[in-house]
Enzyme design. Structure first.
Site, PDB file in Angstrom:
ATOM      1  N   GLU A  61       0.813  -1.226   0.000  1.00 38.57           N
ATOM      2  CA  GLU A  61       0.000   0.000   0.000  1.00 38.57           C
ATOM      3  C   GLU A  61       0.847   1.277   0.000  1.00 38.57           C
ATOM      4  O   GLU A  61       0.291   2.389  -0.070  1.00 38.57           O
ATOM      5  CB  GLU A  61      -0.941   0.025   1.214  1.00 38.57           C
ATOM      6  CG  GLU A  61      -2.147  -0.893   1.106  1.00 38.57           C
ATOM      7  CD  GLU A  61      -1.796  -2.368   1.252  1.00 38.57           C
ATOM      8  OE1 GLU A  61      -0.921  -2.702   2.068  1.00 38.57           O
ATOM      9  OE2 GLU A  61      -2.390  -3.191   0.513  1.00 38.57           O
ATOM     10  N   HIS A  91       5.171 -14.478  -2.093  1.00 33.61           N
ATOM     11  CA  HIS A  91       4.482 -13.227  -1.788  1.00 33.61           C
ATOM     12  C   HIS A  91       5.494 -12.092  -1.620  1.00 33.61           C
ATOM     13  O   HIS A  91       5.249 -10.964  -2.034  1.00 33.61           O
ATOM     14  CB  HIS A  91       3.694 -13.424  -0.477  1.00 33.61           C
ATOM     15  CG  HIS A  91       2.619 -12.409  -0.241  1.00 33.61           C
ATOM     16  ND1 HIS A  91       1.599 -12.194  -1.124  1.00 33.61           N
ATOM     17  CD2 HIS A  91       2.417 -11.556   0.790  1.00 33.61           C
ATOM     18  CE1 HIS A  91       0.806 -11.255  -0.655  1.00 33.61           C
ATOM     19  NE2 HIS A  91       1.283 -10.841   0.499  1.00 33.61           N
TER      20      HIS A  91
HETATM   21  N1  INI Z   1       3.657  -6.389   3.981  1.00 28.98           N
HETATM   22  C1  INI Z   1       4.802  -5.880   4.454  1.00 28.98           C
HETATM   23  O1  INI Z   1       4.922  -4.651   4.601  1.00 28.98           O
HETATM   24  N2  INI Z   1       5.830  -6.707   4.785  1.00 28.98           N
HETATM   25  C2  INI Z   1       5.754  -8.074   4.630  1.00 28.98           C
HETATM   26  O2  INI Z   1       6.740  -8.784   4.966  1.00 28.98           O
HETATM   27  C3  INI Z   1       4.557  -8.630   4.116  1.00 28.98           C
HETATM   28  N3  INI Z   1       4.427 -10.061   3.962  1.00 28.98           N
HETATM   29  O3  INI Z   1       5.388 -10.790   4.258  1.00 28.98           O
HETATM   30  O4  INI Z   1       3.407 -10.556   3.527  1.00 28.98           O
HETATM   31  C4  INI Z   1       3.500  -7.743   3.802  1.00 28.98           C
HETATM   32  N4  INI Z   1       2.313  -8.221   3.301  1.00 28.98           N
HETATM   33  C5  INI Z   1       1.128  -7.416   3.284  1.00 28.98           C
HETATM   34  C6  INI Z   1       1.002  -6.554   2.036  1.00 28.98           C
HETATM   35  O5  INI Z   1       1.915  -5.476   2.055  1.00 28.98           O
HETATM   36  C7  INI Z   1      -0.401  -5.938   1.896  1.00 28.98           C
HETATM   37  O6  INI Z   1      -0.667  -5.133   3.015  1.00 28.98           O
HETATM   38  C8  INI Z   1      -1.493  -7.021   1.770  1.00 28.98           C
HETATM   39  O7  INI Z   1      -1.184  -7.920   0.722  1.00 28.98           O
HETATM   40  C9  INI Z   1      -2.845  -6.341   1.470  1.00 28.98           C
HETATM   41  O8  INI Z   1      -2.819  -5.621   0.251  1.00 28.98           O
END
Ligand code: INI
Length: 156
Positions: A61, A91
């Site tokens: 985001e 991911h």
């Molecule tokens: N978001 C992060 O800022 N760091 C991470 O390590 C992470 N992992 O590992 O999944 C992460 N996932 C959430 C992503 O940024 C979004 O908020 C989510 O997919 C919703 O759009």
């Protein structure tokens, strides 16, 4: 013989308005990045009232919030802060990749410099080392880059 013209950005943050956009994901790490970034900005002369902190859910985001805050017309630079830990899932590549690509695109589209202070590490320990541990604090380093680039752009 003509002289060479050189442009560099100085590190004086007085008079600069800076937005920090930070993730709540991995907040224990990111709050250390934010603390270092704000402290660095203050030590370089920024007024507390000239610093705005915006929290987003995760690194994915960051681009939309960076873009929105840069378009407000009342910030001279943005510092994007976050922490993406690889773990065992692909991911990581999507989240980290979009954070980097999207914040860079936001800078180009808005003409507001965006410093990239998003940790992308294989392990939590590597993140700790870069958030005030033995490898310094990337939040403060990103803040310095934002100040330098904002001042550079003023001179170009
Ligand atoms: N978001 C992060 O800022 N760091 C991470 O390590 C992470 N992992 O590992 O999944 C992460 N996932 C959430 C992503 O940024 C979004 O908020 C989510 O997919 C919703 O759009």
């Amino acid at each position: 013989m003509s002289e060479i013209t050189t442009h560099t950005g100085h590190l004086d943050a007085s008079g600069l308005r800076v937005a920090i956009v930070a993730t709540r994901f991995n907040e224990a790490i990111v709050e250390r990045l934010v603390a270092s970034a704000t402290d660095t900005l203050r030590r370089h002369g920024a007024e507390a009232s000239a610093i705005r902190v915006v929290w987003v859910p995760g690194a994915f985001e960051l681009p939309i919030a960076v873009s929105r805050v840069a378009r407000r017309g009342d910030v001279d630079a943005v510092v994007a802060l976050g922490c993406v830990v690889r773990g065992d899932t692909p991911h990581f590549d999507y989240v980290a990749g979009e954070a980097a690509r999207g914040t860079a695109a936001a800078a180009r589209e808005t003409d507001i410099p965006v410093a990239f202070g998003v940790l992308t590490t294989d392990t939590w320990e590597q993140a700790v080392a870069r958030a005030g541990g033995k490898l310094g604090n990337k939040g403060g380093e990103a803040a310095v880059a934002a100040v330098e680039t904002a001042n550079l752009l003023r001179s170009l």
